[in-house]
Scaffold this motif. Sequence first.
Motif, PDB file in Angstrom:
ATOM      1  N   GLU A  45       0.823  -1.211   0.000  1.00  0.00           N
ATOM      2  CA  GLU A  45       0.000   0.000   0.000  1.00  0.00           C
ATOM      3  C   GLU A  45       0.859   1.264   0.000  1.00  0.00           C
ATOM      4  O   GLU A  45       0.542   2.240  -0.695  1.00  0.00           O
ATOM      5  CB  GLU A  45      -0.937   0.013   1.211  1.00  0.00           C
ATOM      6  N   LEU A  46       1.936   1.260   0.767  1.00  0.00           N
ATOM      7  CA  LEU A  46       2.824   2.432   0.817  1.00  0.00           C
ATOM      8  C   LEU A  46       3.485   2.668  -0.536  1.00  0.00           C
ATOM      9  O   LEU A  46       3.583   3.811  -0.991  1.00  0.00           O
ATOM     10  CB  LEU A  46       3.897   2.251   1.894  1.00  0.00           C
ATOM     11  N   GLU A  47       3.946   1.594  -1.154  1.00  0.00           N
ATOM     12  CA  GLU A  47       4.600   1.724  -2.462  1.00  0.00           C
ATOM     13  C   GLU A  47       3.646   2.335  -3.483  1.00  0.00           C
ATOM     14  O   GLU A  47       4.024   3.229  -4.241  1.00  0.00           O
ATOM     15  CB  GLU A  47       5.106   0.363  -2.947  1.00  0.00           C
ATOM     16  N   GLU A  48       2.414   1.865  -3.472  1.00  0.00           N
ATOM     17  CA  GLU A  48       1.432   2.366  -4.435  1.00  0.00           C
ATOM     18  C   GLU A  48       1.022   3.807  -4.126  1.00  0.00           C
ATOM     19  O   GLU A  48       1.004   4.659  -5.018  1.00  0.00           O
ATOM     20  CB  GLU A  48       0.199   1.467  -4.430  1.00  0.00           C
ATOM     21  N   ALA A  49       0.720   4.085  -2.873  1.00  0.00           N
ATOM     22  CA  ALA A  49       0.220   5.410  -2.494  1.00  0.00           C
ATOM     23  C   ALA A  49       1.256   6.511  -2.659  1.00  0.00           C
ATOM     24  O   ALA A  49       0.930   7.640  -3.029  1.00  0.00           O
ATOM     25  CB  ALA A  49      -0.283   5.374  -1.052  1.00  0.00           C
TER      26      ALA A  49
END
Length: 75
Positions: free
Chosen positions: A40-44
């Motif tokens: 999620e962090l990578e995408e956001a």
Amino acid sequence: METLMNILMEIDESIQWEKEKALIDDRILDSFGVISLISELEEAFDIEIEAAEMIPENLNSVEALWKMVQRLKEK
């Protein structure tokens, strides 16, 4: 920071994220939670979190997570 908090709340609403200082050390965040969080962090934030970054010092608290995200965004 708001985006980070939203991601954390999606992972587990029962955790008091702001108060916890040992998410990994106290096994509050399990391996599935860590994998979900990293994804999620990578995408956001449009960052790449390598395995070397996945250490308790970077994942134990909201503050540590935010510092890691900010540092990786600067790369």
